[in-house]
Design a protein around this motif. Structure first.
Motif, PDB file in Angstrom:
ATOM      1  N   MET A 191       0.838  -1.187   0.000  1.00 13.60           N
ATOM      2  CA  MET A 191       0.000   0.000   0.000  1.00 13.60           C
ATOM      3  C   MET A 191       0.881   1.249   0.000  1.00 13.60           C
ATOM      4  O   MET A 191       1.716   1.425   0.873  1.00 13.60           O
ATOM      5  N   SER A 192       0.670   2.128  -0.962  1.00 14.25           N
ATOM      6  CA  SER A 192       1.586   3.263  -1.099  1.00 14.25           C
ATOM      7  C   SER A 192       1.174   4.474  -0.276  1.00 14.25           C
ATOM      8  O   SER A 192       2.006   5.147   0.277  1.00 14.25           O
TER       9      SER A 192
ATOM     10  N   ILE B 263      -7.178   3.145  -9.986  1.00 16.60           N
ATOM     11  CA  ILE B 263      -8.493   3.446  -9.406  1.00 16.60           C
ATOM     12  C   ILE B 263      -8.788   2.478  -8.269  1.00 16.60           C
ATOM     13  O   ILE B 263      -9.255   2.883  -7.198  1.00 16.60           O
ATOM     14  N   LYS B 264      -8.493   1.209  -8.482  1.00 18.72           N
ATOM     15  CA  LYS B 264      -8.701   0.189  -7.442  1.00 18.72           C
ATOM     16  C   LYS B 264      -7.882   0.519  -6.190  1.00 18.72           C
ATOM     17  O   LYS B 264      -8.378   0.443  -5.062  1.00 18.72           O
ATOM     18  N   ARG B 265      -6.622   0.930  -6.399  1.00 19.55           N
ATOM     19  CA  ARG B 265      -5.759   1.292  -5.265  1.00 19.55           C
ATOM     20  C   ARG B 265      -6.281   2.539  -4.548  1.00 19.55           C
ATOM     21  O   ARG B 265      -6.288   2.600  -3.316  1.00 19.55           O
TER      22      ARG B 265
ATOM     23  N   VAL C  62      -5.663   0.967 -20.308  1.00 21.34           N
ATOM     24  CA  VAL C  62      -6.799   0.655 -19.426  1.00 21.34           C
ATOM     25  C   VAL C  62      -6.372  -0.098 -18.160  1.00 21.34           C
ATOM     26  O   VAL C  62      -6.798   0.236 -17.054  1.00 21.34           O
ATOM     27  N   SER C  63      -5.526  -1.095 -18.310  1.00 22.07           N
ATOM     28  CA  SER C  63      -5.154  -1.935 -17.169  1.00 22.07           C
ATOM     29  C   SER C  63      -4.476  -1.160 -16.039  1.00 22.07           C
ATOM     30  O   SER C  63      -4.902  -1.260 -14.878  1.00 22.07           O
TER      31      SER C  63
ATOM     32  N   ARG D 130      -9.302   3.511  -4.278  1.00 18.23           N
ATOM     33  CA  ARG D 130     -10.454   3.094  -3.451  1.00 18.23           C
ATOM     34  C   ARG D 130      -9.975   2.367  -2.197  1.00 18.23           C
ATOM     35  O   ARG D 130     -10.426   2.651  -1.094  1.00 18.23           O
ATOM     36  N   LYS D 131      -9.067   1.426  -2.388  1.00 12.75           N
ATOM     37  CA  LYS D 131      -8.572   0.610  -1.271  1.00 12.75           C
ATOM     38  C   LYS D 131      -7.907   1.473  -0.203  1.00 12.75           C
ATOM     39  O   LYS D 131      -8.056   1.239   0.986  1.00 12.75           O
ATOM     40  N   GLU D 132      -7.161   2.495  -0.651  1.00  9.93           N
ATOM     41  CA  GLU D 132      -6.449   3.367   0.291  1.00  9.93           C
ATOM     42  C   GLU D 132      -7.341   4.456   0.867  1.00  9.93           C
ATOM     43  O   GLU D 132      -6.891   5.254   1.688  1.00  9.93           O
ATOM     44  N   GLY D 133      -8.593   4.521   0.436  1.00 13.25           N
ATOM     45  CA  GLY D 133      -9.537   5.460   1.032  1.00 13.25           C
ATOM     46  C   GLY D 133      -9.585   6.838   0.397  1.00 13.25           C
ATOM     47  O   GLY D 133     -10.294   7.714   0.894  1.00 13.25           O
ATOM     48  N   TYR D 134      -8.856   7.069  -0.693  1.00 15.89           N
ATOM     49  CA  TYR D 134      -8.942   8.360  -1.375  1.00 15.89           C
ATOM     50  C   TYR D 134     -10.302   8.527  -2.045  1.00 15.89           C
ATOM     51  O   TYR D 134     -10.846   9.619  -2.087  1.00 15.89           O
ATOM     52  N   ILE D 135     -10.832   7.440  -2.573  1.00 13.47           N
ATOM     53  CA  ILE D 135     -12.186   7.442  -3.135  1.00 13.47           C
ATOM     54  C   ILE D 135     -13.079   6.769  -2.105  1.00 13.47           C
ATOM     55  O   ILE D 135     -12.941   5.575  -1.828  1.00 13.47           O
ATOM     56  N   GLU D 136     -13.981   7.548  -1.514  1.00 17.24           N
ATOM     57  CA  GLU D 136     -14.869   6.997  -0.497  1.00 17.24           C
ATOM     58  C   GLU D 136     -16.067   6.290  -1.116  1.00 17.24           C
ATOM     59  O   GLU D 136     -16.457   5.221  -0.678  1.00 17.24           O
TER      60      GLU D 136
END
Length: 156
Positions: free
Chosen positions: A1-2, A42-44, A35-36, A46-52
């Motif tokens: 996790m960055s 985007i997935k990261r 795309v990949s 979300r996972k790190e909480g930047y996108i709630e």
């Protein structure tokens, strides 16, 4: 996790804040990545909480909610139990769009959308004033919204 953003992450966040319905292909084309890796970013995020979460902003006027009220509430006492109790009670009202615990002369600031002044009066009398420990309710009626923004510009 960055937990560290770069310029590409910032561009993705800014694009999604303007239009959450954008697809990964559209975002990838806009930022110049394939795309990949765009999907993985985007997935990261979300996972790190930047996108709630992703939301749709609805026009309250079209729904007949013509009156916007900024309301301050003062409680009789501010124990942890009474604060939590108030927050739980007021969170249940669909008219209440935002609840903020604040420092200063009042305990809470509420953003409330209703049909009109009569509707607001009923809301205050039946709901807000009925919550135990409420000492004072002060209402400010919004005459005009000058800036209405939900996006927080991300800069790196």
């Amino acid at each position: 996790m960055s937990d560290k953003l770069d310029k590409m992450d910032a561009r993705i966040l800014n694009l999604l804040q303007r239009d959450a319905s954008l697809g990964v292909k559209e975002i990838a084309a806009e930022i110049g990545l394939s795309v990949s890796p765009t999907f993985e970013r985007i997935k990261r995020l979300r996972k790190e909480g930047y996108i709630e979460r992703y939301v749709v902003l609805v026009n309250r006027e079209k729904l007949g909610k013509h009156l916007l009220v900024i309301c301050t509430v003062t409680l009789k006492q501010q124990s942890l139990e009474t604060l939590k109790s108030f927050e739980e009670a007021v969170s249940k009202f669909s008219e209440v769009l935002e609840i903020m615990c604040i420092a200063g002369n009042h305990d809470y600031l509420l953003k409330i959308a209703v049909k009109d002044v009569e509707d607001y009066h009923i809301f205050v009398m039946k709901n807000l004033s009925a919550i135990p420990n409420v000492s004072n309710v002060s209402s400010n009626f919004v005459l005009k919204e000058i800036k209405k923004e939900t996006a927080l510009e991300v800069q790196i």
